[in-house]
Design a protein around this motif. Structure first.
Motif, PDB file in Angstrom:
ATOM      1  N   TYR A 194       0.830  -1.210   0.000  1.00 22.86           N
ATOM      2  CA  TYR A 194       0.000   0.000   0.000  1.00 22.86           C
ATOM      3  C   TYR A 194       0.866   1.262   0.000  1.00 22.86           C
ATOM      4  CZ  TYR A 194      -2.571   3.672   2.622  1.00 22.86           C
ATOM      5  OH  TYR A 194      -3.093   4.856   3.074  1.00 22.86           O
ATOM      6  N   LEU A 195       1.856   1.313   0.875  1.00 21.00           N
ATOM      7  CA  LEU A 195       2.721   2.496   0.955  1.00 21.00           C
ATOM      8  C   LEU A 195       3.496   2.693  -0.341  1.00 21.00           C
ATOM      9  CD1 LEU A 195       4.091   2.096   4.588  1.00 21.00           C
ATOM     10  CD2 LEU A 195       2.464   3.825   3.793  1.00 21.00           C
ATOM     11  N   ARG A 196       3.965   1.597  -0.916  1.00 24.78           N
ATOM     12  CA  ARG A 196       4.682   1.716  -2.197  1.00 24.78           C
ATOM     13  C   ARG A 196       3.757   2.213  -3.297  1.00 24.78           C
ATOM     14  NH1 ARG A 196       7.337  -3.621  -4.096  1.00 24.78           N
ATOM     15  NH2 ARG A 196       5.143  -4.208  -4.231  1.00 24.78           N
ATOM     16  N   GLU A 197       2.540   1.689  -3.352  1.00 18.44           N
ATOM     17  CA  GLU A 197       1.580   2.100  -4.378  1.00 18.44           C
ATOM     18  C   GLU A 197       1.288   3.593  -4.284  1.00 18.44           C
ATOM     19  OE1 GLU A 197      -1.260   1.416  -7.522  1.00 18.44           O
ATOM     20  OE2 GLU A 197       0.359   0.175  -6.721  1.00 18.44           O
ATOM     21  N   LEU A 198       1.228   4.122  -3.060  1.00 21.32           N
ATOM     22  CA  LEU A 198       0.961   5.550  -2.863  1.00 21.32           C
ATOM     23  C   LEU A 198       2.188   6.425  -3.110  1.00 21.32           C
ATOM     24  CD1 LEU A 198      -1.192   5.662   0.411  1.00 21.32           C
ATOM     25  CD2 LEU A 198      -1.985   5.866  -1.946  1.00 21.32           C
ATOM     26  N   GLY A 199       3.370   5.815  -3.216  1.00 19.94           N
ATOM     27  CA  GLY A 199       4.596   6.603  -3.295  1.00 19.94           C
ATOM     28  C   GLY A 199       4.948   7.236  -1.966  1.00 19.94           C
ATOM     29  N   ALA A 200       4.488   6.620  -0.863  1.00 19.37           N
ATOM     30  CA  ALA A 200       4.673   7.204   0.466  1.00 19.37           C
ATOM     31  C   ALA A 200       5.981   6.774   1.121  1.00 19.37           C
ATOM     32  CB  ALA A 200       3.502   6.812   1.370  1.00 19.37           C
ATOM     33  N   ILE A 201       6.762   5.903   0.447  1.00 17.32           N
ATOM     34  CA  ILE A 201       8.065   5.463   0.945  1.00 17.32           C
ATOM     35  C   ILE A 201       9.048   5.453  -0.219  1.00 17.32           C
ATOM     36  CG2 ILE A 201       7.260   4.072   2.900  1.00 17.32           C
ATOM     37  CD1 ILE A 201       7.293   1.621   1.068  1.00 17.32           C
ATOM     38  N   THR A 202      10.328   5.335   0.097  1.00 12.46           N
ATOM     39  CA  THR A 202      11.341   5.243  -0.947  1.00 12.46           C
ATOM     40  C   THR A 202      11.256   3.875  -1.624  1.00 12.46           C
ATOM     41  OG1 THR A 202      12.959   4.462   0.667  1.00 12.46           O
ATOM     42  CG2 THR A 202      12.876   6.837   0.246  1.00 12.46           C
ATOM     43  N   ALA A 203      11.904   3.753  -2.779  1.00 13.76           N
ATOM     44  CA  ALA A 203      11.828   2.509  -3.553  1.00 13.76           C
ATOM     45  C   ALA A 203      12.356   1.323  -2.766  1.00 13.76           C
ATOM     46  CB  ALA A 203      12.600   2.669  -4.863  1.00 13.76           C
ATOM     47  N   ASP A 204      13.430   1.526  -2.018  1.00 18.56           N
ATOM     48  CA  ASP A 204      13.947   0.522  -1.090  1.00 18.56           C
ATOM     49  C   ASP A 204      13.678   1.032   0.311  1.00 18.56           C
ATOM     50  OD1 ASP A 204      15.338  -1.693  -2.555  1.00 18.56           O
ATOM     51  OD2 ASP A 204      16.412   0.001  -3.426  1.00 18.56           O
ATOM     52  N   ALA A 205      12.868   0.324   1.069  1.00 17.05           N
ATOM     53  CA  ALA A 205      12.502   0.814   2.399  1.00 17.05           C
ATOM     54  C   ALA A 205      12.408  -0.340   3.372  1.00 17.05           C
ATOM     55  CB  ALA A 205      11.164   1.558   2.350  1.00 17.05           C
ATOM     56  N   ARG A 206      12.849  -0.086   4.590  1.00 17.49           N
ATOM     57  CA  ARG A 206      12.638  -1.024   5.701  1.00 17.49           C
ATOM     58  C   ARG A 206      11.760  -0.323   6.724  1.00 17.49           C
ATOM     59  NH1 ARG A 206      16.849  -5.088   8.459  1.00 17.49           N
ATOM     60  NH2 ARG A 206      16.018  -6.263   6.679  1.00 17.49           N
ATOM     61  N   LEU A 207      10.603  -0.925   6.989  1.00 12.94           N
ATOM     62  CA  LEU A 207       9.620  -0.333   7.883  1.00 12.94           C
ATOM     63  C   LEU A 207       9.570  -1.113   9.188  1.00 12.94           C
ATOM     64  CD1 LEU A 207       6.755  -0.156   5.239  1.00 12.94           C
ATOM     65  CD2 LEU A 207       8.511   1.591   5.672  1.00 12.94           C
ATOM     66  N   THR A 208       9.308  -0.396  10.266  1.00 15.25           N
ATOM     67  CA  THR A 208       9.077  -1.023  11.566  1.00 15.25           C
ATOM     68  C   THR A 208       7.631  -0.772  11.971  1.00 15.25           C
ATOM     69  OG1 THR A 208      11.375  -0.698  12.235  1.00 15.25           O
ATOM     70  CG2 THR A 208       9.769  -1.111  13.984  1.00 15.25           C
ATOM     71  N   LEU A 209       6.906  -1.857  12.223  1.00 12.68           N
ATOM     72  CA  LEU A 209       5.516  -1.760  12.648  1.00 12.68           C
ATOM     73  C   LEU A 209       5.412  -2.225  14.096  1.00 12.68           C
ATOM     74  CD1 LEU A 209       5.181  -1.497   9.581  1.00 12.68           C
ATOM     75  CD2 LEU A 209       3.240  -3.058   9.705  1.00 12.68           C
ATOM     76  N   HIS A 210       4.869  -1.367  14.942  1.00 16.06           N
ATOM     77  CA  HIS A 210       4.618  -1.704  16.340  1.00 16.06           C
ATOM     78  C   HIS A 210       3.138  -2.034  16.486  1.00 16.06           C
ATOM     79  CE1 HIS A 210       8.604  -0.486  17.571  1.00 16.06           C
ATOM     80  NE2 HIS A 210       8.449   0.683  16.985  1.00 16.06           N
ATOM     81  N   GLN A 211       2.861  -3.204  17.013  1.00 12.42           N
ATOM     82  CA  GLN A 211       1.481  -3.663  17.151  1.00 12.42           C
ATOM     83  C   GLN A 211       1.336  -4.377  18.488  1.00 12.42           C
ATOM     84  OE1 GLN A 211       0.165  -5.966  13.775  1.00 12.42           O
ATOM     85  NE2 GLN A 211      -1.878  -6.320  14.598  1.00 12.42           N
ATOM     86  N   SER A 223       4.410  -6.263  20.009  1.00 14.66           N
ATOM     87  CA  SER A 223       4.938  -7.012  18.879  1.00 14.66           C
ATOM     88  C   SER A 223       5.707  -6.056  17.972  1.00 14.66           C
ATOM     89  CB  SER A 223       3.807  -7.657  18.067  1.00 14.66           C
ATOM     90  OG  SER A 223       2.916  -8.369  18.905  1.00 14.66           O
ATOM     91  N   THR A 224       6.719  -6.593  17.293  1.00 18.46           N
ATOM     92  CA  THR A 224       7.493  -5.804  16.334  1.00 18.46           C
ATOM     93  C   THR A 224       7.582  -6.580  15.028  1.00 18.46           C
ATOM     94  OG1 THR A 224       8.818  -4.829  18.107  1.00 18.46           O
ATOM     95  CG2 THR A 224       9.667  -4.642  15.864  1.00 18.46           C
ATOM     96  N   LEU A 225       7.141  -5.938  13.954  1.00 17.25           N
ATOM     97  CA  LEU A 225       7.185  -6.534  12.622  1.00 17.25           C
ATOM     98  C   LEU A 225       8.080  -5.671  11.741  1.00 17.25           C
ATOM     99  CD1 LEU A 225       4.018  -6.542  13.807  1.00 17.25           C
ATOM    100  CD2 LEU A 225       3.685  -7.973  11.799  1.00 17.25           C
ATOM    101  N   THR A 226       8.990  -6.303  11.018  1.00 17.99           N
ATOM    102  CA  THR A 226       9.871  -5.607  10.086  1.00 17.99           C
ATOM    103  C   THR A 226       9.400  -5.905   8.673  1.00 17.99           C
ATOM    104  OG1 THR A 226      11.726  -5.792  11.609  1.00 17.99           O
ATOM    105  CG2 THR A 226      12.247  -5.306   9.315  1.00 17.99           C
ATOM    106  N   VAL A 227       9.203  -4.842   7.891  1.00 14.29           N
ATOM    107  CA  VAL A 227       8.681  -4.976   6.533  1.00 14.29           C
ATOM    108  C   VAL A 227       9.711  -4.408   5.563  1.00 14.29           C
ATOM    109  CG1 VAL A 227       6.809  -4.353   4.952  1.00 14.29           C
ATOM    110  CG2 VAL A 227       6.314  -4.765   7.377  1.00 14.29           C
ATOM    111  N   ASP A 228      10.125  -5.225   4.607  1.00 13.41           N
ATOM    112  CA  ASP A 228      11.092  -4.794   3.596  1.00 13.41           C
ATOM    113  C   ASP A 228      10.421  -4.696   2.239  1.00 13.41           C
ATOM    114  OD1 ASP A 228      13.832  -4.543   4.796  1.00 13.41           O
ATOM    115  OD2 ASP A 228      13.355  -6.563   5.484  1.00 13.41           O
ATOM    116  N   VAL A 229      10.564  -3.510   1.636  1.00 11.57           N
ATOM    117  CA  VAL A 229      10.072  -3.244   0.287  1.00 11.57           C
ATOM    118  C   VAL A 229      11.300  -3.004  -0.583  1.00 11.57           C
ATOM    119  CG1 VAL A 229       8.611  -1.764  -1.130  1.00 11.57           C
ATOM    120  CG2 VAL A 229       7.996  -2.195   1.258  1.00 11.57           C
ATOM    121  N   ARG A 230      11.413  -3.745  -1.677  1.00 10.43           N
ATOM    122  CA  ARG A 230      12.605  -3.688  -2.519  1.00 10.43           C
ATOM    123  C   ARG A 230      12.261  -3.212  -3.919  1.00 10.43           C
ATOM    124  NH1 ARG A 230      15.667  -9.425  -0.978  1.00 10.43           N
ATOM    125  NH2 ARG A 230      15.729  -9.089   1.298  1.00 10.43           N
ATOM    126  N   ALA A 231      13.075  -2.319  -4.433  1.00 11.48           N
ATOM    127  CA  ALA A 231      12.894  -1.845  -5.801  1.00 11.48           C
ATOM    128  C   ALA A 231      13.049  -3.014  -6.767  1.00 11.48           C
ATOM    129  CB  ALA A 231      13.921  -0.762  -6.112  1.00 11.48           C
TER     130      ALA A 231
END
Length: 291
Positions: free
Chosen positions: A243-260, A268-276
């Motif tokens: 979703y964030l990539r589709e919106l252009g809300a993050i860089t092409a290569d991004a590592r996100l930290t989600l706290h839930q 809980s801690t989730l690490t999300v990697d989006v790769r160009a």
């Protein structure tokens, strides 16, 4: 036919190295002989948001022999096409028995590679690679109904992160709160939201608040699974990365930290990697057995 009462069930919590945190999952590493009704009955008996059921895949299913499995996921109410936290929990449980390395899960949503590493600290980490995601618009009337069920106002949403439906193995409605206080105050109409989610074929709502460029706090109501809220949701995390990539809300290569899970007392801690250049999303986290 194997009775669900004789199946061996393991219990792990995913996306935390502390048994008091994360999202508990049931894990059945050998589900041979269990039919759909038996798996659903066992998932309901366990009572966690999901239980994963594995069977060894045929030799021609790809991947390394002995490390390829058919995986199915059941909530207490129904089967779901994919579940991230149960995948992480299952991969770690397997790695503790057959060693770390690469695994391949054939899920109803599609093939999901998982890699497990263990640095010897006692909390192995699993990284799943999602199926290719999709992000679609959602009707204004459906957003309005979701907000009404949540007791939220449209003015409380973050205009920089508009509502969308994101799918990386399961469908999630993404709604972004403008403030942390709005996200923290969650008291929704269970049946009303469940009706909307069934109509839209949603697994959870991914409710988010953006703390910084790459750090988010998230919550996931899951009434269609018979659970008020998930304390860690790997499938939704993968969908959110797309979703964030589709919106252009993050860089092409991004590592996100989600706290839930913090608002539930199960951090809980989730690490999300989006790769160009790679449409798939990677979600990583630890998992440990529950006592």
């Amino acid at each position: 036919m194997t009775s669900h009462t004789t199946a061996q069930v393991l219990r792990y919590t995913a996306f935390s190295s502390d048994p008091a945190g994360g999202n508990p999952a049931g894990v059945v590493l050998d589900a041979r002989g269990l039919d759909d009704a038996a798996m659903l009955a066992l998932a309901a008996e366990i009572g966690y948001s999901e239980t994963a059921f594995l069977t060894a895949a045929p030799e021609h299913a790809g991947g390394t022999p002995g490390r390829v499995f058919d995986a199915r996921y059941f909530s207490p109410k129904a089967e779901v096409p994919f579940c991230g936290h149960a995948t992480v929990a299952t991969a770690v449980a397997l790695a503790e028995r057959i060693g770390p390395g690469d695994l391949l899960f054939h899920t109803p949503a599609g093939p999901v590679p998982v890699s497990v590493t263990d640095d010897g600290t006692g909390a192995p980490q699993a990284t799943l690679t999602s199926v290719e995601p999709q992000v679609t618009d959602v009707e204004d009337a459906d957003v309005a109904e979701a907000l009404a069920a949540l007791g939220w106002q449209a003015a409380e949403l973050d205009p920089a992160l508009p509502p969308r439906i994101a799918n990386a193995g399961a469908r999630h409605l993404v709604l972004a709160a403008a403030g942390r206080a709005r996200l923290a105050d969650l008291d929704y109409d269970f049946e009303r939201l469940a009706r909307l989610m069934r109509r839209l074929d949603l697994t959870t709502l991914q409710l988010v608040w953006r703390e910084s460029e790459t750090v988010f706090h998230v919550r996931d109501p899951f009434p269609v699974g018979g659970v008020v809220e998930d304390p860690a949701t790997g499938a939704a995390a993968a969908a959110f990365g797309a979703y964030l990539r589709e919106l252009g809300a993050i860089t092409a290569d991004a590592r996100l930290t989600l706290h839930q899970g913090h608002d539930l007392g199960r951090p809980s801690t989730l690490t999300v990697d989006v790769r160009a250049g790679d449409p798939r999303i990677r979600v990583s986290g630890t998992a440990v057995p529950l006592p």
